[in-house]
Write an enzyme that holds these catalytic residues in place. Structure first.
Site, mmCIF file in Angstrom:
data_model
loop_
_atom_site.group_PDB
_atom_site.id
_atom_site.type_symbol
_atom_site.label_atom_id
_atom_site.label_comp_id
_atom_site.label_asym_id
_atom_site.label_seq_id
_atom_site.Cartn_x
_atom_site.Cartn_y
_atom_site.Cartn_z
ATOM 1 N N ARG A 73 0.841 -1.192 0.000
ATOM 2 C CA ARG A 73 0.000 0.000 0.000
ATOM 3 C C ARG A 73 0.877 1.244 0.000
ATOM 4 O O ARG A 73 1.695 1.437 0.894
ATOM 5 C CB ARG A 73 -0.910 0.009 1.233
ATOM 6 C CG ARG A 73 -1.743 1.270 1.341
ATOM 7 C CD ARG A 73 -2.794 1.194 2.457
ATOM 8 N NE ARG A 73 -3.521 2.447 2.521
ATOM 9 C CZ ARG A 73 -3.632 3.213 3.604
ATOM 10 N NH1 ARG A 73 -3.090 2.838 4.753
ATOM 11 N NH2 ARG A 73 -4.294 4.345 3.565
ATOM 12 N N HIS A 118 -3.035 11.064 1.221
ATOM 13 C CA HIS A 118 -2.601 10.737 2.585
ATOM 14 C C HIS A 118 -1.988 12.010 3.190
ATOM 15 O O HIS A 118 -0.764 12.132 3.307
ATOM 16 C CB HIS A 118 -1.599 9.574 2.547
ATOM 17 C CG HIS A 118 -1.407 8.870 3.862
ATOM 18 N ND1 HIS A 118 -1.588 7.510 4.035
ATOM 19 C CD2 HIS A 118 -1.052 9.333 5.083
ATOM 20 C CE1 HIS A 118 -1.338 7.172 5.290
ATOM 21 N NE2 HIS A 118 -1.009 8.258 5.952
ATOM 22 N N GLU A 163 -7.883 8.416 6.349
ATOM 23 C CA GLU A 163 -8.194 8.989 7.659
ATOM 24 C C GLU A 163 -8.717 10.425 7.619
ATOM 25 O O GLU A 163 -8.062 11.343 8.133
ATOM 26 C CB GLU A 163 -6.958 8.916 8.570
ATOM 27 C CG GLU A 163 -6.480 7.495 8.782
ATOM 28 C CD GLU A 163 -5.340 7.395 9.787
ATOM 29 O OE1 GLU A 163 -4.722 8.408 10.122
ATOM 30 O OE2 GLU A 163 -5.083 6.263 10.243
ATOM 31 N N ASN A 305 -8.141 1.398 9.613
ATOM 32 C CA ASN A 305 -6.844 1.578 10.260
ATOM 33 C C ASN A 305 -7.058 1.466 11.760
ATOM 34 O O ASN A 305 -7.735 2.301 12.366
ATOM 35 C CB ASN A 305 -6.263 2.971 9.959
ATOM 36 C CG ASN A 305 -5.916 3.167 8.493
ATOM 37 O OD1 ASN A 305 -6.050 2.243 7.681
ATOM 38 N ND2 ASN A 305 -5.477 4.359 8.148
ATOM 39 N N TYR A 307 -5.216 0.965 15.560
ATOM 40 C CA TYR A 307 -3.981 0.964 16.344
ATOM 41 C C TYR A 307 -4.182 0.617 17.810
ATOM 42 O O TYR A 307 -3.338 -0.023 18.422
ATOM 43 C CB TYR A 307 -3.286 2.330 16.244
ATOM 44 C CG TYR A 307 -2.593 2.541 14.912
ATOM 45 C CD1 TYR A 307 -1.280 2.158 14.732
ATOM 46 C CD2 TYR A 307 -3.276 3.094 13.835
ATOM 47 C CE1 TYR A 307 -0.634 2.328 13.512
ATOM 48 C CE2 TYR A 307 -2.642 3.265 12.613
ATOM 49 C CZ TYR A 307 -1.327 2.883 12.451
ATOM 50 O OH TYR A 307 -0.704 3.042 11.244
ATOM 51 N N GLU A 373 -4.207 -0.463 7.981
ATOM 52 C CA GLU A 373 -3.055 -0.085 8.810
ATOM 53 C C GLU A 373 -3.201 -0.711 10.183
ATOM 54 O O GLU A 373 -4.293 -0.761 10.750
ATOM 55 C CB GLU A 373 -2.961 1.435 9.015
ATOM 56 C CG GLU A 373 -2.353 2.200 7.866
ATOM 57 C CD GLU A 373 -2.276 3.703 8.137
ATOM 58 O OE1 GLU A 373 -2.063 4.113 9.300
ATOM 59 O OE2 GLU A 373 -2.439 4.462 7.173
HETATM 60 C C1 GBH Z 1 -1.830 6.634 11.059
HETATM 61 O O1 GBH Z 1 -2.827 7.304 11.786
HETATM 62 C C2 GBH Z 1 -1.416 7.376 9.809
HETATM 63 O O2 GBH Z 1 -2.269 7.036 8.735
HETATM 64 C C3 GBH Z 1 0.017 7.092 9.418
HETATM 65 O O3 GBH Z 1 0.427 7.977 8.412
HETATM 66 C C4 GBH Z 1 0.913 7.139 10.610
HETATM 67 O O4 GBH Z 1 2.254 6.965 10.290
HETATM 68 C C5 GBH Z 1 0.446 6.103 11.586
HETATM 69 O O5 GBH Z 1 -0.838 6.402 11.970
HETATM 70 C C6 GBH Z 1 1.239 6.013 12.872
HETATM 71 O O6 GBH Z 1 0.968 7.101 13.715
HETATM 72 O O7 GBH Z 1 -4.232 13.323 19.427
HETATM 73 O O8 GBH Z 1 -1.833 13.519 19.436
HETATM 74 O O9 GBH Z 1 -2.893 11.974 20.946
HETATM 75 C C7 GBH Z 1 -3.165 6.664 12.979
HETATM 76 C C8 GBH Z 1 -4.315 7.281 13.732
HETATM 77 C C9 GBH Z 1 -5.096 8.953 15.155
HETATM 78 C C10 GBH Z 1 -3.062 7.872 15.717
HETATM 79 C C11 GBH Z 1 -4.764 10.060 16.118
HETATM 80 C C12 GBH Z 1 -2.734 8.994 16.710
HETATM 81 C C13 GBH Z 1 -3.913 10.487 18.322
HETATM 82 C C14 GBH Z 1 -2.722 11.406 18.410
HETATM 83 N N1 GBH Z 1 -3.897 8.320 14.651
HETATM 84 N N2 GBH Z 1 -3.963 9.540 17.212
HETATM 85 S S1 GBH Z 1 -2.939 12.629 19.620
#
Ligand code: GBH
Length: 478
Positions: A73, A118, A163, A305, A307, A373
């Site tokens: 991807r 992105h 996102e 996605n 996490y 993701e």
């Molecule tokens: C992904 O987003 C992105 O698509 C990717 O580019 C990136 O590298 C990857 O995450 C790793 O971070 O409000 O400051 O506490 C992930 C979703 C949503 C994760 C917002 C971090 C809260 C950060 N993100 N989240 S904060």
């Protein structure tokens, strides 16, 4: 067991890996501007060079092959292809670059999944108002058609926007992502709205002009944590967790998969806060108009996605001003039993993925799901023997197996984030998500596989050989 054609992938995005920010006629994007002008990035770093994939693509391809991925991807840089954002000016060097990437992948039997957007809007479009301006949807549609036309003979899996929640909230409400706006309680909803309109226009264009000949599939990638009530017996906590899901996943998934409009929960929560602050009516969350492209049904699969997870309780807000946080009116906390990866937001909760997958199956009409993701961050001293991340991938993938086998969720692919260490937005290079380490201190930017890369590759080859009926699968433990 995984379906025969299961996609085993890894992901990257253009700004995070390409570098070459001014090479061969590329136009500037909002991330170029944001890093250069606004500061606020860890160590004042930027993506000017990063992994230099613009010049070192062959190295990336070697990594992809070493892992044995079936899918890769990547995202296209809009401003590399169309320097001023419009199709009036096409940068042929940019077209050549992506043609080469796509052709090389196919020659190695790896299918590309291509994200059109992105986070890296051409600066020229930001100058016209960016995602806050309704006209961005038409420009995105033209860009999308250009990409379908140029690459769609070979690309069969498309993500329009990655996102929208993060672009809207971190870019326009919190301000830690480009374009760095902090217009609390208003801009993010407008941006999300225009992103949905843009996505829907692009999907309709594909559907009517390209689907019959190109036979691909188009969706948008939605990020969400799994949210559950801190105290499942407390009505307020249950309601807060539901609100959190509505404001995160539902914001975009309801319009696209269920009703063509935002979740009622979200609308009423925003309206309540507006009224409490002395405003009348629901002027912050826009309505879709008759002239807008229909939103419902504009996804050929569900791209998720995932996490991490959160426990949610009521309250926790916050000041005298409008804000999304105030609208949400919920407080997110971590369960003390969840280990934290390198980053404070990233608690390791593999079973949350299984629950979220089941939720998506039940609420969004059992769609085909790609996990586009999922990953684990390393911070601090470099560890090539990243045992914790190995464990993370093993247990996450075993949760996906349970979702498929026990919950009957239709999962068709899994993409690890990320193929290699890269520019992690506001965190710069301080955070490493890669299956390959990249040596940013050396001129070669050499890529070295982590133990977790080897582990992922083993998992892939075991499942692949099991699918082709080879012996030796039964005694493995995941
Ligand atoms: C992904 O987003 C992105 O698509 C990717 O580019 C990136 O590298 C990857 O995450 C790793 O971070 O409000 O400051 O506490 C992930 C979703 C949503 C994760 C917002 C971090 C809260 C950060 N993100 N989240 S904060």
């Amino acid at each position: 067991m995984f379906p025969r054609d299961f996609a085993w992938g890894a992901g990257t995005s253009a700004y995070q890996i390409e570098g070459g920010w001014q090479a061969d006629g590329k136009g500037p994007s909002i991330w170029d501007t944001f890093c250069h002008e606004k500061g606020g990035i860890f160590g004042n770093q930027n993506g000017d060079v990063t992994c230099n994939s613009y010049e070192l693509w062959e190295k990336d391809l070697e990594c992809i092959q070493q892992l044995g991925l079936t899918h890769y991807r990547l995202s296209l840089s809009w401003a590399r292809l169309l320097p001023d954002g419009t199709t009036r000016n096409v940068n042929q060097k940019g077209v050549q670059y992506y043609n080469r990437v796509i052709d090389d992948l196919l020659a190695c039997n790896v299918s590309p999944m291509v994200t059109l957007y992105h986070f890296d809007l051409p600066q020229a479009i930001q100058n016209l108002g960016g995602w806050k301006s309704p006209g961005v949807a038409t420009l995105f549609d033209s860009y999308s058609k250009f990409c379908f036309q140029t690459f769609g003979d070979r690309v069969k899996l498309w993500i329009t926007i990655n996102e929208p929640h993060v672009c809207a909230r971190l870019g326009h409400e919190v301000g830690i992502h480009a374009p760095g706006l902090k217009e609390k309680g208003t801009a993010a909803y407008l941006v999300g709205h225009n992103m949905l309109r843009a996505h829907a226009m692009a999907w309709h264009s594909y559907n009517s002009e390209y689907r019959a000949t190109q036979k691909g599939a188009v969706s948008l990638a939605l990020n969400s944590d799994w949210f559950e009530p801190l105290d499942p017996l407390r009505h307020e906590d249950v309601a807060s967790a539901e609100r959190d899901l509505a404001f995160t996943l539902g914001w975009f998934a309801w319009p696209v998969f269920i009703t063509g409009d935002y979740p009622e929960l979200m609308r009423s929560a925003i309206e309540t806060q507006s009224k409490m602050m002395g405003y009348s009516g629901n002027w912050r969350l826009p309505r879709f108009l008759k002239e807008d492209p229909p939103i419902l049904g504009t996804a050929d699969f569900f791209a998720l996605n995932y996490y991490t997870s959160r426990k949610v309780k009521s309250g926790g807000c916050c000041g005298q001003m409008l804000s999304m946080k105030r609208d949400l009116d919920a407080e997110e906390v971590l369960d003390p039993s969840w280990p934290i990866s390198g980053m404070s937001w990233l608690a390791v909760v593999p079973h949350g993925l299984r629950k979220l997958l089941k939720y998506i199956k039940d609420v969004f009409n059992n769609p085909t799901i790609y996990i586009t993701e999922n990953g684990f961050a390393q911070v601090g001293p470099l560890q090539i023997e990243d045992v914790e991340r190995c464990k993370f991938y093993r247990s996450t993938i075993s949760e996906v197996v349970k979702a498929i086998e026990e919950d009957g969720v239709n999962v068709r692919g899994y993409f690890a984030w990320s193929l290699m260490d890269n520019f992690e937005w506001a965190d710069g290079f301080s955070v490493r998500f890669g299956l390959f380490h990249v040596d940013f201190s050396g001129a070669e930017l050499s890529r070295t596989i982590y133990q977790s890369g080897r582990e992922y590759s083993k998992i892939i080859s075991k499942y692949k050989s099991a699918q082709s009926g080879c012996q030796g699968f039964l005694d493995d433990d995941y």
